[in-house]
Design an enzyme around this catalytic site. Structure first.
Site, PDB file in Angstrom:
ATOM      1  CD  GLU A 152      -2.641   1.372   0.064  1.00 24.09           C
ATOM      2  OE1 GLU A 152      -3.273   0.446  -0.452  1.00 24.09           O
ATOM      3  OE2 GLU A 152      -2.596   2.505  -0.440  1.00 24.09           O
ATOM      4  CG  LEU A 154      -2.693   4.393   2.650  1.00 25.27           C
ATOM      5  CD1 LEU A 154      -2.349   5.137   3.923  1.00 25.27           C
ATOM      6  CD2 LEU A 154      -4.059   3.754   2.778  1.00 25.27           C
ATOM      7  CE  LYS A 205       5.055   1.027   1.645  1.00 28.42           C
ATOM      8  NZ  LYS A 205       4.344   2.275   1.444  1.00 28.42           N
ATOM      9  CB  ALA A 253      15.499  22.048   3.747  1.00 29.30           C
ATOM     10  N   GLY A 258      10.328  11.143   9.428  1.00 25.74           N
ATOM     11  CA  GLY A 258       9.904  10.349  10.587  1.00 25.74           C
ATOM     12  C   GLY A 258       8.614   9.654  10.227  1.00 25.74           C
ATOM     13  CB  CYS A 261       5.955   4.355   6.459  1.00 21.20           C
ATOM     14  SG  CYS A 261       4.315   3.656   6.694  1.00 21.20           S
TER      15      CYS A 261
HETATM   16  P1  NAD Z   1      -1.651   0.375  12.632  1.00 21.50           P
HETATM   17  O1  NAD Z   1      -0.820   0.057  13.803  1.00 21.50           O
HETATM   18  O2  NAD Z   1      -2.348   1.689  12.570  1.00 21.50           O
HETATM   19  O3  NAD Z   1      -2.772  -0.748  12.415  1.00 21.50           O
HETATM   20  C1  NAD Z   1      -2.540  -2.118  12.553  1.00 21.50           C
HETATM   21  C2  NAD Z   1      -3.764  -2.693  13.279  1.00 21.50           C
HETATM   22  O4  NAD Z   1      -3.712  -4.114  13.226  1.00 21.50           O
HETATM   23  C3  NAD Z   1      -3.816  -2.316  14.753  1.00 21.50           C
HETATM   24  O5  NAD Z   1      -5.047  -1.667  15.015  1.00 21.50           O
HETATM   25  C4  NAD Z   1      -3.715  -3.645  15.485  1.00 21.50           C
HETATM   26  O6  NAD Z   1      -4.433  -3.678  16.688  1.00 21.50           O
HETATM   27  C5  NAD Z   1      -4.291  -4.579  14.436  1.00 21.50           C
HETATM   28  N1  NAD Z   1      -3.913  -6.000  14.619  1.00 21.50           N
HETATM   29  C6  NAD Z   1      -2.704  -6.518  14.919  1.00 21.50           C
HETATM   30  N2  NAD Z   1      -2.783  -7.866  14.996  1.00 21.50           N
HETATM   31  C7  NAD Z   1      -4.047  -8.204  14.721  1.00 21.50           C
HETATM   32  C8  NAD Z   1      -4.769  -9.432  14.640  1.00 21.50           C
HETATM   33  N3  NAD Z   1      -4.166 -10.593  14.877  1.00 21.50           N
HETATM   34  N4  NAD Z   1      -6.080  -9.392  14.353  1.00 21.50           N
HETATM   35  C9  NAD Z   1      -6.712  -8.225  14.137  1.00 21.50           C
HETATM   36  N5  NAD Z   1      -6.097  -7.023  14.189  1.00 21.50           N
HETATM   37  C10 NAD Z   1      -4.790  -7.015  14.473  1.00 21.50           C
HETATM   38  O7  NAD Z   1      -0.702   0.198  11.376  1.00 21.50           O
HETATM   39  P2  NAD Z   1      -0.824   0.925   9.953  1.00 21.50           P
HETATM   40  O8  NAD Z   1      -0.206   2.255  10.025  1.00 21.50           O
HETATM   41  O9  NAD Z   1      -2.212   0.773   9.453  1.00 21.50           O
HETATM   42  O10 NAD Z   1       0.170  -0.013   9.093  1.00 21.50           O
HETATM   43  C11 NAD Z   1      -0.174  -1.323   8.754  1.00 21.50           C
HETATM   44  C12 NAD Z   1       0.845  -1.820   7.719  1.00 21.50           C
HETATM   45  O11 NAD Z   1       0.727  -1.026   6.531  1.00 21.50           O
HETATM   46  C13 NAD Z   1       2.300  -1.704   8.160  1.00 21.50           C
HETATM   47  O12 NAD Z   1       3.008  -2.772   7.613  1.00 21.50           O
HETATM   48  C14 NAD Z   1       2.743  -0.395   7.519  1.00 21.50           C
HETATM   49  O13 NAD Z   1       4.131  -0.368   7.285  1.00 21.50           O
HETATM   50  C15 NAD Z   1       1.975  -0.416   6.229  1.00 21.50           C
HETATM   51  N6  NAD Z   1       1.714   0.908   5.659  1.00 21.50           N
HETATM   52  C16 NAD Z   1       1.358   1.929   6.476  1.00 21.50           C
HETATM   53  C17 NAD Z   1       1.083   3.186   5.911  1.00 21.50           C
HETATM   54  C18 NAD Z   1       0.723   4.357   6.790  1.00 21.50           C
HETATM   55  O14 NAD Z   1       0.769   5.478   6.296  1.00 21.50           O
HETATM   56  N7  NAD Z   1       0.358   4.155   8.040  1.00 21.50           N
HETATM   57  C19 NAD Z   1       1.160   3.360   4.523  1.00 21.50           C
HETATM   58  C20 NAD Z   1       1.494   2.275   3.726  1.00 21.50           C
HETATM   59  C21 NAD Z   1       1.773   1.049   4.311  1.00 21.50           C
END
Ligand code: NAD
Length: 437
Positions: A152, A154, A205, A253, A258, A261
């Site tokens: 993803e 986003l 990614k 700049a 941070g 990700c």
């Molecule tokens: P997040 O921490 O906001 O959400 C993850 C959720 O998964 C949490 O609410 C957690 O409680 C839940 N969870 C964990 N184990 C679980 C299980 N066994 N059953 C049900 N729910 C469970 O994380 P995020 O920011 O949404 O990121 C998720 C992934 O996407 C990561 O790998 C991140 O690197 C990737 N990602 C994040 C973004 C971003 O901007 N946040 C963008 C692209 C990709």
């Protein structure tokens, strides 16, 4: 599977990514079950509250639930048993050695395995190291389920728009049926769809985030050189960015990158390269420059004020960027902690963060707004590019501060208006002022 037909879908993990994916797919007409194991988060969602700030998402969630297309549950097995399409969007944070912690993903795969069938397509949406989808495929092999890596891209703060209007979709799978199903789900997005093998998808990614981090460290290093040479770093970035081979984005700049990700994904790629005997020289330098950039900002504050001890600093913005409430690996938080360590008094305000400020910065004074934060301060530090900070009444702030100095760590376009209000404005790449009124 018929291309036009809505697909019963489960999304595991209702965080920034999972909830956005679930709500957007429901908005497109699919019936979605979002599975969340965090009880507080689930309770908030069921009560109609999205427990983090993401513009447009609460409205989308509400509408999807009203239309009966989005349900919220903690029962992973039941949700997955009903849904042939299962997205896994759990967190993949950093472990102590820099590698990605895949324990949440492993737990999910363990729970999915007994209910998987040959009709299931398990989609790894989380950002995971190269080879992870292959591992998931191995676990699912007994059930005949297909697996795809579908990273993803986003951005927090514009997650809904980014998911619905992506620049591209990457589908990494060795299964034609899975590729066809995912392509049909993404077809309404009307964007290029790149179908590749899972390893390549996972690497796209990491390489994308590493490149974005590289651009940020690059311009921060250029700004450090500009500062010594008397060149205007912002205009340098503008001049560079006008070249289509370079592009204008991620060339502002500031205090370095941070968030949830870029730092963790860069660390994971560096760790992975080292494990495979590749010394990632450029990526290591990108990390070093990022650290040096934060320190350079603190040095600037210290030099401009002739020391930190006893100085009162108003910090505007604590999240890693504007438009989000996410504090994960925020440079602003780290800088605030270091300034407190140096003996400064911190008056902090962020429009998206409430009581959490106290949890992260117990010694800081939590302020109700930017004007309150400015009260009696020796300098205003702009540490996040919150849109709200573009519309501040700088004259009102000027009447409350002790020293009329703004040190901008985010390159906000407020130099002119703040200068007119009587402030000395110090941006990244600017030389230190001689004296502050
Ligand atoms: P997040 O921490 O906001 O959400 C993850 C959720 O998964 C949490 O609410 C957690 O409680 C839940 N969870 C964990 N184990 C679980 C299980 N066994 N059953 C049900 N729910 C469970 O994380 P995020 O920011 O949404 O990121 C998720 C992934 O996407 C990561 O790998 C991140 O690197 C990737 N990602 C994040 C973004 C971003 O901007 N946040 C963008 C692209 C990709």
């Amino acid at each position: 599977m018929d291309d036009a037909r809505p697909v019963d879908t489960a999304v595991i993990g209702a965080g920034y990514v999972g909830l956005t994916v679930g709500a957007c797919l429901a908005d497109l007409g699919h019936r979605v079950a979002c599975v969340e194991k965090d009880r507080l988060k689930l309770a908030a969602l069921r009560a109609g509250r999205v427990p983090f700030h993401e513009p447009g998402l609460p409205e989308l969630v509400r509408a999807a639930r009203e239309h009966g297309l989005l349900s919220l549950t903690d029962d992973l097995a039941a949700a997955a048993a009903r849904a042939p399409l299962v997205f896994v969007a759990v967190g993949t944070p950093t472990r102590g050695d820099g590698t990605a912690d895949l324990s949440a993903l492993q737990d999910v795969v363990e729970d999915l395995s007994p209910v998987a069938t040959p009709q299931h397509v398990v989609v790894v949406k989380s950002t995971v190291p190269v080879g992870t989808a292959e591992w998931v495929q191995g676990v699912m092999a007994h059930a005949g389920a297909s697996v795809a890596a579908n990273p993803e891209f986003l951005r927090e703060g514009s997650a809904v728009a980014d998911f619905l209007h992506p620049a591209r979709v990457v589908i990494g799978t060795l299964h034609d049926g899975a590729a066809r199903l995912l392509a049909s789900v993404y077809r309404p997005m009307q964007c290029p769809i790149l179908v590749t093998d899972p390893r390549t998808a996972e690497m796209i990614k990491y390489a994308s985030n590493a490149f974005l981090a590289t651009k940020i460290s690059f311009i921060n290093e250029v700004a450090a050189i500009c500062e010594r040479l008397g060149a205007d770093a912002a205009v340098v970035a503008q001049g560079m960015g006008a070249d289509p081979r370079i592009g204008p984005h991620f060339l502002r700049a500031g205090v370095g990158f941070g968030g949830s990700c870029l730092p963790k994904d860069l660390r994971a790629l560096v760790a992975c390269a080292r494990v495979h005997d590749v010394r990632p020289l450029l990526l290591e330098a990108v990390q070093d420059v990022n650290e040096a950039t934060r320190q350079r900002f603190i040095d600037t504050v210290e030099s401009a004020l002739g020391g930190l001890r006893g100085r009162t600093l108003a910090i505007l913005g604590l999240t890693f960027k504007g438009g989000t409430s996410d504090l994960r690996e925020s440079p602003a938080l780290d800088i605030a902690l270091r300034l407190l360590d140096g003996g400064a008094v911190i008056r902090a305000f962020d429009p998206q963060v409430g009581e959490e400020i106290t949890g992260h910065l117990p010694q800081a004074i939590r302020c109700t707004d930017a004007y309150d934060a400015g009260e009696g301060s020796d300098a205003i530090l702009l540490l996040s590019d919150c849109p709200e900070f573009l519309h501040l009444d700088w004259r009102r702030i000027a009447s409350r501060v002790r020293g009329r100095l703004i040190i901008d760590g985010r390159g906000l376009p407020v130099r002119e208006v703040a200068t007119r209000a009587g402030f000395v404005y110090l941006g990244r790449g600017d030389r230190l002022p001689v004296s502050v009124p």
